[in-house]
Design a protein around this motif. Sequence first.
Motif, PDB file in Angstrom:
ATOM      1  N   ALA A   1      98.023  14.584 -75.541  1.00 28.63           N
ATOM      2  CA  ALA A   1      97.249  15.644 -74.870  1.00 28.63           C
ATOM      3  C   ALA A   1      96.083  15.056 -74.080  1.00 28.63           C
ATOM      4  O   ALA A   1      95.734  15.563 -73.012  1.00 28.63           O
ATOM      5  CB  ALA A   1      96.740  16.634 -75.895  1.00 28.63           C
ATOM      6  N   VAL A   2      95.515  13.987 -74.610  1.00 30.40           N
ATOM      7  CA  VAL A   2      94.359  13.359 -73.946  1.00 30.40           C
ATOM      8  C   VAL A   2      94.807  12.714 -72.633  1.00 30.40           C
ATOM      9  O   VAL A   2      94.221  12.950 -71.578  1.00 30.40           O
ATOM     10  CB  VAL A   2      93.715  12.299 -74.882  1.00 30.40           C
ATOM     11  N   HIS A   3      95.857  11.930 -72.703  1.00 28.68           N
ATOM     12  CA  HIS A   3      96.323  11.209 -71.503  1.00 28.68           C
ATOM     13  C   HIS A   3      96.849  12.167 -70.436  1.00 28.68           C
ATOM     14  O   HIS A   3      96.665  11.950 -69.242  1.00 28.68           O
ATOM     15  CB  HIS A   3      97.410  10.204 -71.880  1.00 28.68           C
ATOM     16  N   LEU A   4      97.482  13.234 -70.926  1.00 32.84           N
ATOM     17  CA  LEU A   4      98.078  14.183 -69.976  1.00 32.84           C
ATOM     18  C   LEU A   4      97.027  14.782 -69.047  1.00 32.84           C
ATOM     19  O   LEU A   4      97.314  15.065 -67.875  1.00 32.84           O
ATOM     20  CB  LEU A   4      98.809  15.292 -70.755  1.00 32.84           C
TER      21      LEU A   4
ATOM     22  N   TYR B   1      96.108  17.157 -81.766  1.00 33.88           N
ATOM     23  CA  TYR B   1      96.529  16.614 -80.441  1.00 33.88           C
ATOM     24  C   TYR B   1      97.915  17.140 -80.085  1.00 33.88           C
ATOM     25  O   TYR B   1      98.181  17.497 -78.944  1.00 33.88           O
ATOM     26  CB  TYR B   1      96.558  15.083 -80.469  1.00 33.88           C
ATOM     27  N   ASN B   2      98.794  17.196 -81.117  1.00 40.47           N
ATOM     28  CA  ASN B   2     100.158  17.686 -80.854  1.00 40.47           C
ATOM     29  C   ASN B   2     100.132  19.143 -80.434  1.00 40.47           C
ATOM     30  O   ASN B   2     100.816  19.536 -79.469  1.00 40.47           O
ATOM     31  CB  ASN B   2     101.040  17.536 -82.101  1.00 40.47           C
ATOM     32  N   ILE B   3      99.338  19.931 -81.179  1.00 41.66           N
ATOM     33  CA  ILE B   3      99.282  21.369 -80.871  1.00 41.66           C
ATOM     34  C   ILE B   3      98.782  21.576 -79.445  1.00 41.66           C
ATOM     35  O   ILE B   3      99.343  22.346 -78.665  1.00 41.66           O
ATOM     36  CB  ILE B   3      98.398  22.110 -81.912  1.00 41.66           C
ATOM     37  N   LYS B   4      97.727  20.836 -79.103  1.00 42.39           N
ATOM     38  CA  LYS B   4      97.175  20.937 -77.740  1.00 42.39           C
ATOM     39  C   LYS B   4      98.243  20.536 -76.704  1.00 42.39           C
ATOM     40  O   LYS B   4      98.382  21.154 -75.650  1.00 42.39           O
ATOM     41  CB  LYS B   4      95.943  20.024 -77.638  1.00 42.39           C
ATOM     42  N   PHE B   5      98.990  19.516 -77.042  1.00 48.23           N
ATOM     43  CA  PHE B   5     100.032  19.025 -76.137  1.00 48.23           C
ATOM     44  C   PHE B   5     101.119  20.090 -75.941  1.00 48.23           C
ATOM     45  O   PHE B   5     101.504  20.389 -74.811  1.00 48.23           O
ATOM     46  CB  PHE B   5     100.624  17.721 -76.692  1.00 48.23           C
ATOM     47  N   TYR B   6     101.590  20.706 -77.057  1.00 48.01           N
ATOM     48  CA  TYR B   6     102.621  21.746 -76.964  1.00 48.01           C
ATOM     49  C   TYR B   6     102.126  22.895 -76.085  1.00 48.01           C
ATOM     50  O   TYR B   6     102.869  23.432 -75.264  1.00 48.01           O
ATOM     51  CB  TYR B   6     102.968  22.343 -78.329  1.00 48.01           C
TER      52      TYR B   6
ATOM     53  N   GLY C   1     103.833  23.787 -72.717  1.00 45.89           N
ATOM     54  CA  GLY C   1     104.647  24.976 -72.981  1.00 45.89           C
ATOM     55  C   GLY C   1     105.963  24.629 -73.648  1.00 45.89           C
ATOM     56  O   GLY C   1     106.987  25.252 -73.380  1.00 45.89           O
ATOM     57  N   GLN C   2     105.940  23.652 -74.523  1.00 49.46           N
ATOM     58  CA  GLN C   2     107.156  23.180 -75.196  1.00 49.46           C
ATOM     59  C   GLN C   2     106.770  22.722 -76.603  1.00 49.46           C
ATOM     60  O   GLN C   2     105.790  21.971 -76.745  1.00 49.46           O
ATOM     61  CB  GLN C   2     107.675  21.969 -74.409  1.00 49.46           C
ATOM     62  N   ASP C   3     107.546  23.149 -77.603  1.00 50.53           N
ATOM     63  CA  ASP C   3     107.245  22.740 -78.977  1.00 50.53           C
ATOM     64  C   ASP C   3     108.202  21.603 -79.373  1.00 50.53           C
ATOM     65  O   ASP C   3     109.413  21.803 -79.444  1.00 50.53           O
ATOM     66  CB  ASP C   3     107.422  23.946 -79.912  1.00 50.53           C
ATOM     67  N   PHE C   4     107.653  20.454 -79.615  1.00 53.24           N
ATOM     68  CA  PHE C   4     108.509  19.293 -79.930  1.00 53.24           C
ATOM     69  C   PHE C   4     108.800  19.157 -81.432  1.00 53.24           C
ATOM     70  O   PHE C   4     109.505  18.250 -81.839  1.00 53.24           O
ATOM     71  CB  PHE C   4     107.894  18.009 -79.357  1.00 53.24           C
TER      72      PHE C   4
END
Length: 363
Positions: free
Chosen positions: A250-253, A348-353, A357-360
């Motif tokens: 999420a940070v890098h994105l 970080y994962n939650i922020k990334f999802y 807009g995608q749940d990994f």
Amino acid sequence: MAHRAPSGRAVAPSRRLARRVLFLFTLSLSCSYLCYSLLCCCGGPAAPRARCAPARSAAAAKKLLQKSRACGRPPAEPPGSAAPARRPREPPAAPAGSAPGSARPGSKRLPQAIVVGVKKGGTRAVLEFIRVHPDVRALGTEPHFFDRNYDRGLEWYRNLMPRTLDSQITVEKTPSYFVTKEAPRRIFNMSRDTKLIVVVRNPVTRAISDYTQTLSKKPDIPTFEGLSFRNRSLGLVDTSWNAIRIGMYAVHLQSWLQYFPLSQIHFVSGEKLITDPAGEMGKVQDFLGIRRVITDKHFYFNKTKGFPCLKKTESNSSPRCLGKSKGRTHVQIDPEVIEQLRDFYRPYNIKFYETVGQDFRWE
Ligand SMILES: Nc1ncnc2c1ncn2[C@@H]1O[C@H](COP(=O)(O)OS(=O)(=O)O)[C@@H](OP(=O)(O)O)[C@H]1O
């Protein structure tokens, strides 16, 4: 007796004979050159690849091309190896756009799509699978242009690329771009239309994979458990360690989203790439705007390797798995440490999802 030339000048028989001999000599030279060129293109095993005629020029040519390794699609990098593929040396690139009348089909173009990350996510698999597509040509090596080699300039970068026809797209992969602060701006400056592919994987597994690779090269490094924390009893994770930092997707994105809209970034699930390679590659093809050519028919599951591999096809003379450096047995890690890292990555994962807009489903 003297003959009259059309110009009206008289020509001696000896000169006329000499002219005929010269004419025949020139004709035979031209024929020899023509035969030589044809043979060089598709006959000899040592013929440079760049001299080959376009594979789709004619059915007959295709037959010929299939027989000759030198004229087929470029040999893939030794499967899975991160080492640069050895390709025939090519002279400097022709100017962008195919040179009319040039014996070399296509031209070297800057990539329209780049697999920018993430390290140990499954980037090699995506590159090796997508390059099976006839409308894709990929650079087998990692050029590291937007991180390490930027000073060499765009021409240097372009010159590394494989030649493509107008109908083909050029792809490269360098997983370290994803965590390189300057990469988004630099890629944007090259072309704001560049399509970006990011292969993501559970960050804890990714970190262990990364560590396993480093350990295979430097057996004396400290333990994974030791490197992961600044203070383990306080649960303070060491975010300055690359193996940890890379997984904070999420940070890098955020750096990429300053330059590119989300619609221009495609995320591949590293997990699904193993369980359903055709499904993931179908989405990659849609994203690239190319026909869905790579399907279930291209893959088989290799039990020994424990991964999907490419089947034997018209262009692949034998089935192909990625190399030994892909799919290594991971180092055993203390389960408590794994739990601590899961907790660390969760926000970080939650922020990334949410962002993509995608749940990994890395929980
Ligand atoms: N089909 C297939 N075959 C083999 N390996 C596969 C495949 N698909 C995905 N993977 C996973 O790819 C992981 C390596 O990722 P990368 O290619 O991105 O690594 S690298 O950054 O280029 O070094 C590698 O990680 P490890 O298993 O930890 O070695 C694999 O899990």
